[in-house]
Design an enzyme around this catalytic site. Structure first.
Site, short mmCIF file in Angstrom:
data_model
loop_
_atom_site.label_atom_id
_atom_site.label_comp_id
_atom_site.label_asym_id
_atom_site.label_seq_id
_atom_site.Cartn_x
_atom_site.Cartn_y
_atom_site.Cartn_z
N PRO A 1 -9.05 18.80 -4.76
CG PRO A 1 -9.03 20.96 -5.61
CD PRO A 1 -8.34 19.64 -5.73
CD GLU A 2 -11.87 14.38 -1.72
OE1 GLU A 2 -12.88 13.90 -1.16
OE2 GLU A 2 -10.72 13.95 -1.50
CE LYS B 1 -13.68 14.53 -6.73
NZ LYS B 1 -12.51 13.66 -6.99
CG ASN C 1 -7.40 9.32 -2.06
OD1 ASN C 1 -7.96 8.24 -2.20
ND2 ASN C 1 -6.10 9.43 -1.87
#
Length: 379
Positions: free
Chosen positions: A2-3, A54, A171
């Site tokens: 999760p970003e 985050k 990512n």
């Protein structure tokens, strides 16, 4: 993992689903949850959420007297929140908040891989920078005034994962941002950002009295790296449930359609110096890890579900007189592709066969009645 956008979605989901609910009792914790027991209990309280980069903060506020309790969550690799019936708790629900309904429901923090965690108190982690989504101007200034930091000695793809400066980038976002600007992922971070700083200073000298609306227009027409760190996550957020729906977390079809680089067939990939895979197009850049060859993601075609499945026969049934054997039928291109997909691709580790192999039926060897030196051993 999760970003920033996924944490934003989680906060919006909690506020939308729990805004009118009243919770009651204590907070239940699983035996394997990676966080402390929550010393909070109330006959009636409400829950609200706020995300920053985050991290996500939950506020437990009693409706009557009594102190409130804040919790700050990190989602790790697979963290998420879901509201569900208390009698049907999902697996890996490591923290649970029960409603006062009858039957009750539970707001659950679910983390399959158990890299996520929570801590007591409402303070954000001190070594995280401003949020790329909600604090864009502070985020931009924090990066440009700290270009002497050793974090910018690294390749730009690795610097983008440093939460001290890029709080919320992960990512898939770094791949998408670098791809849109055609920046090699292993170019030195300081080289990329110093050029950006010089461009900004020149623009200010040329147009010292730019209004906010003109600045926004310029950002949209010619976005730089830091601007894309804000606008690309906002694209995901703007799409809202078309991208991610917590009730159907396994449905990523719309998200895959949005991606331009990350996991996209035809793109190349390398592992950075931290072991994380970066996706890109073109040359990797001068700081690419030595001894690695970039891998290109192949196009994956789906086999035709209506294609006929070959009959499975034994060797014994294949024994026919030579005159009765029919000549082989020509194989079409579609049948060849479908057969190749059923066999699976092993990237050269196994040789492809012309047709799917048929299972062999083991034939029991007959025991010889004569037991002597010349008798065959029993199988």
């Amino acid at each position: 993992m999760p970003e920033g956008p996924e944490l934003h979605f989680a906060g919006s989901y909690i506020n939308e689903m729990c805004g009118g609910l009243v919770f009651s009792g204590g907070v239940e914790r699983s035996a394997v949850g990676r966080g402390p027991e929550v010393p909070f209990s109330s006959e009636a309280y409400r829950i609200s959420a706020t995300s920053r980069g985050k991290e996500l903060r939950l506020a437990l506020v009693p409706l009557g007297t009594g102190p409130s309790q804040d919790l700050v969550f990190r989602f790790g690799m697979s963290g998420s929140f879901r509201l569900c019936p208390a009698a049907q708790l999902p697996r890996h629900a490591h923290l649970r908040f029960l409603t006062r309904e009858n039957p009750p429901r539970a707001l659950c923090f679910i983390d399959v891989r158990r890299f996520g965690s929570w801590r007591l108190g409402g303070a954000w982690q001190p070594d995280r920078g401003p949020c790329i989504i909600s604090e864009y101007q502070a985020f931009r200034e924090n990066v440009l005034k700290n270009l002497d930091d050793k974090a910018f000695d690294k390749p730009i793809c690795e610097a983008l994962l440093n939460q001290k400066f890029f709080n919320g980038i992960g990512n898939y976002l770094r791949s998408e941002i670098l791809y849109r600007l055609k920046i090699p992922p292993f170019e030195k971070a300081r080289t990329v950002l110093e050029a950006l700083k010089e461009q900004e200073q020149a623009r200010k000298k040329k147009n010292p009295s730019l209004t906010l609306s003109k600045k926004v227009k310029l950002m949209r027409e010619n976005p730089d790296l830091l601007e894309l760190c804000h606008t690309v996550p906002m694209e995901v957020i703007t799409a809202e449930k078309k991208m991610f729906d917590p009730e159907h977390s396994d449905n990523y079809a719309a998200f895959k359609d949005w991606l331009q680089c990350y996991l996209v067939p035809g793109m190349s990939s390398l592992r950075d110096h931290n072991g994380r895979t970066i996706w890109f197009q073109g040359e990797p850049g001068p700081m690419a890890p030595k001894g690695q060859k970039s891998r290109r993601k192949r196009v994956q075609l789906k086999a035709d579900p209506e294609a006929p499945i070959p009959e499975v026969t034994t060797r014994a049934s294949k024994r026919q007189p030579r005159a009765a054997v029919n000549p082989p039928k020509p194989v079409t291109e579609e049948e060849e592709v479908a057969g190749r997909l059923r066999r699976g691709r092993s990237r050269g580790r196994r040789k492809a066969t012309a047709a799917p192999a048929t299972p062999e039926v083991p034939v029991k060897a007959k025991r010889s009645r004569r037991r002597g030196r010349g008798a065959a051993p029993a199988v």
